[in-house]
Design a protein around this motif. Structure first.
Motif, PDB file in Angstrom:
ATOM      1  N   LEU A  51       2.673   9.460  -2.224  1.00  0.00           N
ATOM      2  CA  LEU A  51       2.367   9.812  -3.490  1.00  0.00           C
ATOM      3  C   LEU A  51       2.074  11.411  -3.543  1.00  0.00           C
ATOM      4  O   LEU A  51       2.613  12.081  -4.632  1.00  0.00           O
ATOM      5  CB  LEU A  51       1.392   9.278  -4.173  1.00  0.00           C
ATOM      6  N   THR A  52       1.487  11.866  -2.589  1.00  0.00           N
ATOM      7  CA  THR A  52       1.150  13.459  -2.648  1.00  0.00           C
ATOM      8  C   THR A  52       2.420  14.156  -2.651  1.00  0.00           C
ATOM      9  O   THR A  52       2.500  15.031  -3.124  1.00  0.00           O
ATOM     10  CB  THR A  52       0.229  13.540  -1.368  1.00  0.00           C
ATOM     11  N   ALA A  53       3.383  13.628  -1.935  1.00  0.00           N
ATOM     12  CA  ALA A  53       4.708  14.402  -1.919  1.00  0.00           C
ATOM     13  C   ALA A  53       5.545  14.643  -3.362  1.00  0.00           C
ATOM     14  O   ALA A  53       6.421  15.436  -3.164  1.00  0.00           O
ATOM     15  CB  ALA A  53       5.605  13.448  -0.716  1.00  0.00           C
ATOM     16  N   ARG A  54       5.038  13.773  -3.972  1.00  0.00           N
ATOM     17  CA  ARG A  54       5.443  13.790  -5.499  1.00  0.00           C
ATOM     18  C   ARG A  54       4.741  14.842  -6.518  1.00  0.00           C
ATOM     19  O   ARG A  54       4.936  14.773  -7.682  1.00  0.00           O
ATOM     20  CB  ARG A  54       5.633  12.468  -6.016  1.00  0.00           C
TER      21      ARG A  54
ATOM     22  N   HIS B 139      -8.048   7.367   4.529  1.00  0.00           N
ATOM     23  CA  HIS B 139      -7.495   8.835   4.306  1.00  0.00           C
ATOM     24  C   HIS B 139      -7.662   9.787   5.602  1.00  0.00           C
ATOM     25  O   HIS B 139      -6.996  10.594   5.803  1.00  0.00           O
ATOM     26  CB  HIS B 139      -8.602   9.629   3.341  1.00  0.00           C
ATOM     27  N   PHE B 140      -8.673   9.378   6.326  1.00  0.00           N
ATOM     28  CA  PHE B 140      -8.775  10.258   7.681  1.00  0.00           C
ATOM     29  C   PHE B 140      -8.182   9.465   8.939  1.00  0.00           C
ATOM     30  O   PHE B 140      -8.579   9.997   9.926  1.00  0.00           O
ATOM     31  CB  PHE B 140     -10.170  10.464   7.988  1.00  0.00           C
TER      32      PHE B 140
ATOM     33  N   ASN C 268       0.886  -1.195   0.018  1.00  0.00           N
ATOM     34  CA  ASN C 268       0.007   0.076   0.032  1.00  0.00           C
ATOM     35  C   ASN C 268       1.025   1.257  -0.163  1.00  0.00           C
ATOM     36  O   ASN C 268       0.358   2.303  -0.352  1.00  0.00           O
ATOM     37  CB  ASN C 268      -1.049   0.026   1.348  1.00  0.00           C
ATOM     38  N   ARG C 269       2.095   1.134   0.281  1.00  0.00           N
ATOM     39  CA  ARG C 269       3.183   2.280   0.381  1.00  0.00           C
ATOM     40  C   ARG C 269       4.011   2.134  -0.697  1.00  0.00           C
ATOM     41  O   ARG C 269       4.166   2.734  -1.829  1.00  0.00           O
ATOM     42  CB  ARG C 269       3.746   2.741   1.649  1.00  0.00           C
TER      43      ARG C 269
ATOM     44  N   ARG D 177      -2.870   5.161   4.074  1.00  0.00           N
ATOM     45  CA  ARG D 177      -2.528   6.614   4.225  1.00  0.00           C
ATOM     46  C   ARG D 177      -0.976   6.852   3.924  1.00  0.00           C
ATOM     47  O   ARG D 177      -0.508   7.969   3.442  1.00  0.00           O
ATOM     48  CB  ARG D 177      -2.809   7.053   5.707  1.00  0.00           C
ATOM     49  N   ALA D 178      -0.065   6.008   4.525  1.00  0.00           N
ATOM     50  CA  ALA D 178       1.257   6.145   3.972  1.00  0.00           C
ATOM     51  C   ALA D 178       1.625   6.295   2.573  1.00  0.00           C
ATOM     52  O   ALA D 178       2.365   7.078   2.253  1.00  0.00           O
ATOM     53  CB  ALA D 178       2.245   5.049   4.684  1.00  0.00           C
TER      54      ALA D 178
END
Length: 251
Positions: free
Chosen positions: A164-167, A139-140, A109-110, A158-159
């Protein structure tokens, strides 16, 4: 991207459930679809058969996204068959399996999500898009407790989302969009069934809190819509039943 017609979409974990329905919807809109599966070839081949019999274009490709060689083969097959990849939908997830090792949730998942994105960037063109599929429970998770039976999986997803969001800035520089699609528990999915088995009444509790739980097909339609939606890179689409999560998170 205003239309998926003629575009090639790779969907991880799409031999059944939400992934399979997403594949059928996008193929029906004219996309070339790569149906990815880890083990169950007959299920994936059935999805492809339904798509092609309806006049669409699809292939089934075996690949374990936790394995580097397997990931590379997934995109190589897409390029060989359709000439490129325009969209990646990161739908595969898990972690409730007991036979895959105690670190499997994080690896899948990460780590595998991030590594699959890295592999896809060798192929995705400017104007391409990546869609990450998750759940409200994941997500929450930093603000809202979930069922103990699902906590480790939720934290690993979530991790993955955070990694992914950090990219996002990297993706923006390449002209590639990134969208997160999150939903509540989905009626009929393996995860919902396992959770309800581990904690009888869990589905009823979520239905009451959310007012309605999406079906597999309804959630698939939301995911398919996000492939071409006019939203900024990094957008998070909360699909149904998020109000109580938002309230508990103080947002």
């Amino acid at each position: 991207m205003s239309s998926v017609a003629g575009k090639t979409v790779v969907i991880t974990g799409s031999s059944r459930g939400v992934g399979a329905d997403t594949a059928k919807i996008l193929a029906g809109e004219g996309a070339n679809v790569v149906v990815n599966y880890r083990q169950k070839a007959p299920r994936a081949n059935k999805v492809v058969k339904e798509i092609t019999e309806a006049g669409g274009h699809a292939i089934a490709v075996q690949a374990d996204i936790t394995d580097a060689e397997s990931r590379a083969g997934l995109f190589r097959a897409a390029v060989d068959e359709f000439g490129g990849v325009d969209v990646l939908i990161l739908n595969a997830s898990g972690g409730m399996e007991t036979e895959m090792g105690e670190d499997y949730a994080l690896r899948l998942n990460r780590d595998a999500q991030n590594d699959t994105l890295t592999e896809a960037l060798r192929t995705l063109p400017q104007g391409g898009r990546v869609v990450f599929v998750t759940s409200h429970q994941a997500h929450f998770i930093n603000d809202v407790e979930t069922m103990p039976e699902y906590e480790a999986v939720a934290k690993s997803k979530r991790a993955g989302e955070d990694t992914l969001t950090a990219r996002v800035s990297e993706l923006q520089d390449k002209g590639i969009g990134f969208v997160v699609v999150s939903a509540d528990m989905i009626e009929g999915t393996v995860t919902a069934t396992l959770l309800n088995r581990a904690r009888p009444g869990a589905l009823d509790e979520r239905r009451e809190a959310a007012g309605k739980l999406y079906t597999v097909h309804e959630f698939a339609r939301e995911i398919a819509a996000m492939v071409t939606a006019d939203v900024p890179t990094g957008h998070v689409e909360l699909v149904g039943g998020a109000e109580d999560f938002l309230a508990q998170a103080g947002r």
